[in-house]
Design an enzyme around this catalytic site. Structure first.
Site, PDB file in Angstrom:
ATOM      1  N   CYS A  49     -11.258 -28.092  10.109  1.00  0.00           N
ATOM      2  CA  CYS A  49     -10.062 -27.334   9.710  1.00  0.00           C
ATOM      3  C   CYS A  49      -8.822 -28.224   9.714  1.00  0.00           C
ATOM      4  O   CYS A  49      -8.669 -29.099  10.569  1.00  0.00           O
ATOM      5  CB  CYS A  49      -9.853 -26.163  10.678  1.00  0.00           C
ATOM      6  N   CYS A 101      -5.545 -27.013  14.563  1.00  0.00           N
ATOM      7  CA  CYS A 101      -6.711 -27.911  14.639  1.00  0.00           C
ATOM      8  C   CYS A 101      -6.369 -29.361  14.316  1.00  0.00           C
ATOM      9  O   CYS A 101      -7.121 -30.260  14.664  1.00  0.00           O
ATOM     10  CB  CYS A 101      -7.787 -27.452  13.644  1.00  0.00           C
ATOM     11  N   ASP A 142      -2.933   7.978  -2.604  1.00  0.00           N
ATOM     12  CA  ASP A 142      -4.291   8.526  -2.646  1.00  0.00           C
ATOM     13  C   ASP A 142      -4.625   9.134  -1.299  1.00  0.00           C
ATOM     14  O   ASP A 142      -3.872   8.980  -0.332  1.00  0.00           O
ATOM     15  CB  ASP A 142      -5.294   7.409  -2.954  1.00  0.00           C
ATOM     16  N   CYS A 199      -5.646 -26.911   9.750  1.00  0.00           N
ATOM     17  CA  CYS A 199      -4.458 -26.111  10.102  1.00  0.00           C
ATOM     18  C   CYS A 199      -3.700 -26.787  11.237  1.00  0.00           C
ATOM     19  O   CYS A 199      -4.198 -27.712  11.889  1.00  0.00           O
ATOM     20  CB  CYS A 199      -4.892 -24.698  10.485  1.00  0.00           C
ATOM     21  N   ASP A 208       0.861  -1.164   0.000  1.00  0.00           N
ATOM     22  CA  ASP A 208       0.000   0.000   0.000  1.00  0.00           C
ATOM     23  C   ASP A 208       0.909   1.228   0.000  1.00  0.00           C
ATOM     24  O   ASP A 208       2.050   1.179   0.431  1.00  0.00           O
ATOM     25  CB  ASP A 208      -0.927  -0.010   1.228  1.00  0.00           C
ATOM     26  N   GLN A 267     -11.927   6.433  -5.459  1.00  0.00           N
ATOM     27  CA  GLN A 267     -12.446   7.060  -4.259  1.00  0.00           C
ATOM     28  C   GLN A 267     -13.859   7.578  -4.543  1.00  0.00           C
ATOM     29  O   GLN A 267     -14.528   7.082  -5.450  1.00  0.00           O
ATOM     30  CB  GLN A 267     -11.499   8.177  -3.787  1.00  0.00           C
ATOM     31  N   ASP A 313      -7.836  -7.582   1.230  1.00  0.00           N
ATOM     32  CA  ASP A 313      -6.883  -7.608   2.347  1.00  0.00           C
ATOM     33  C   ASP A 313      -7.634  -7.142   3.580  1.00  0.00           C
ATOM     34  O   ASP A 313      -8.550  -6.295   3.476  1.00  0.00           O
ATOM     35  CB  ASP A 313      -5.694  -6.663   2.080  1.00  0.00           C
ATOM     36  N   HIS A 324      -4.634 -20.321  12.640  1.00  0.00           N
ATOM     37  CA  HIS A 324      -5.970 -20.841  12.325  1.00  0.00           C
ATOM     38  C   HIS A 324      -6.804 -19.828  11.546  1.00  0.00           C
ATOM     39  O   HIS A 324      -7.414 -20.157  10.513  1.00  0.00           O
ATOM     40  CB  HIS A 324      -6.718 -21.242  13.605  1.00  0.00           C
TER      41      HIS A 324
END
Ligand SMILES: CNc1nc2cc3c(=O)[nH]c(N)nc3c(CCO)c2[nH]1
Ligand SMILES: [Zn+2]
Length: 390
Positions: free
Chosen positions: A310, A315, A146, A312, A92, A195, A272, A354
């Site tokens: 899950c 888990c 911006d 991961c 960004d 914008q 994001d 997780h």
């Protein structure tokens, strides 16, 4: 370089499936991008990000400029080598972060003057400076500088006239960003940022002007800034699908799992948000069947994993040894509740793994449903699952 290929579009919504080819690799879209502001996705090693299927992560111009600074970044040849992430990075531009400095900054047509939050030095960020920093970082996707038009400031709702003024400055900064990006001969891709506040007419004007400038990709900014949810949904319904179909569309700073699925339906390709990582650190866990607050006493003795579906490491891969619980050796909610109560660092590490895995896996399931032409069925199942409760 950027190549966006549209693979499939959903007949019952604006959802689409694509691939985004960048200098550091190919990204399957729709995609969630973990936020790594200071050159780290807090508490997670790059190898774990690979294991959970992260394809592209975020970095931030402002923060990395403050610390560790440009000399060190130059010395490492950019952010990839410094943070040991070999896949794509989106940075960004710093506008949003400087805007968040509040009183400590002064915005003029030229750029933003502010006091460094690190050492108080007086600094200046302009579209040109932002492009120079992002060129040093060598991120695959660069964001224009911006001004993120606020929804309200100290109780004063931004008027249409104020939103127009802000949008028009961002449009002029888009031109300056593009010119400097070209002058620097940056080999990556520069995105324009739409914008216009909560005003659809201004959103359209901003979009038309940026499309005229022919960016390789576009972001929708100025949402998820404290506005009521219905206004965010209104902008999501208005803007993404009006952007060019053959270019990637990035919705900045959004959102909950429900926002991501709705955003995909609205035609968004990239998301994001700090929610999965920030909420993990305060014990809020996302699961297929709803969110859970680890601090709640009801988890004190609960032997279940965070999410039984899950895969991961929290888990289903705790000790690396497959115990007699059907090959799943996940940590229990009781254990994670304990870690949270004790303020043990393993707690946020596990909940972060997780939550990121949940967001990335959600987008993987979205992509698979689009590939199979089953996105509307997926949305119905997602909604009823999330309403089931944990
Ligand atoms: C959490 N909400 C949010 N809204 C945003 C809005 C903007 C925006 O309008 N412009 C830029 N450059 N970045 C933005 C970011 C940071 C990236 O997530 C935002 N983040
Ligand atoms: Zn998990």
């Amino acid at each position: 370089m950027l190549q966006f290929d549209l693979l499939k579009t959903d007949p019952s919504s604006h959802a689409r499936r694509g691939t985004l080819t960048l200098n550091h690799g190919v990204v399957q879209t729709p995609i969630f991008m973990p936020v790594g502001t200071y050159g780290t996705v807090k508490g997670v090693m790059p190898r774990s990000l690979h294991e959970m299927g992260a394809q592209i992560i975020l970095g931030n111009t402002f923060h990395l400029w403050m610390r560790p600074g440009l000399d060190i970044m130059k010395g490492f040849g950019g952010l990839h080598q410094f943070e040991k992430w070999d896949k794509p990075i989106l940075t960004d531009s710093g506008g949003f972060q400087v805007w968040s400095l509040g009183e400590m900054r002064k915005i003029t047509e030229e750029g933003v003057t502010f006091a460094s939050p690190v050492n108080g030095d007086k600094l200046f960020m302009s579209p040109e400076v932002s492009m120079q920093i992002q060129t040093i970082l060598n991120s695959d996707i660069v964001m224009q500088l911006d001004e993120c038009t606020p929804y309200e400031t100290k109780g004063h709702l931004t008027t249409e006239a104020e939103a127009r003024k802000s949008m028009e400055m961002s449009r002029r900064w888009a031109v300056r960003s593009k010119d400097e990006f070209a002058r620097l001969e940056n080999p990556n891709a520069l995105f324009g940022i739409v914008q216009g506040g909560m005003f659809e007419n201004l959103r359209q004007e901003s979009l038309d002007a940026l499309v005229e400038m022919d960016f390789p990709g576009y972001a929708i900014g100025g949402v998820s800034v404290g506005e009521p949810k219905d206004l965010m949904l209104q902008i999501m319904a208005h803007t993404p699908h009006r952007l060019p179909a053959n270019k990637p569309r990035y919705l900045m700073g959004v959102g909950t799992p429900e926002d991501l699925v709705q955003g995909v339906a609205d035609g968004v390709d990239m998301f994001d948000c700090v929610m999965p990582t920030r909420n993990a650190r305060n014990g809020t866990v996302f699961t297929r069947y709803g969110d859970l607050k680890l601090r709640n006493a009801r988890h004190k003795t609960d032997p279940q994993p965070l999410d039984s579906t899950c895969t991961c490491h929290a888990c289903a891969g705790a000790s690396g040894v497959s115990w007699d619980q059907g090959g799943r050796d996940g940590f229990s909610r009781a254990y994670l509740h304990h870690l949270d109560r004790c303020g043990e660092m393993l707690g946020p590490m596990l909940t972060t793994i997780h939550n990121l895995h949940y967001y990335l896996n959600l987008m993987r399931e979205v992509r698979e449903s689009l590939d199979a032409g089953q996105f509307s069925q997926f949305r119905a199942q997602f909604k009823s699952d999330r309403a089931r409760g944990v």
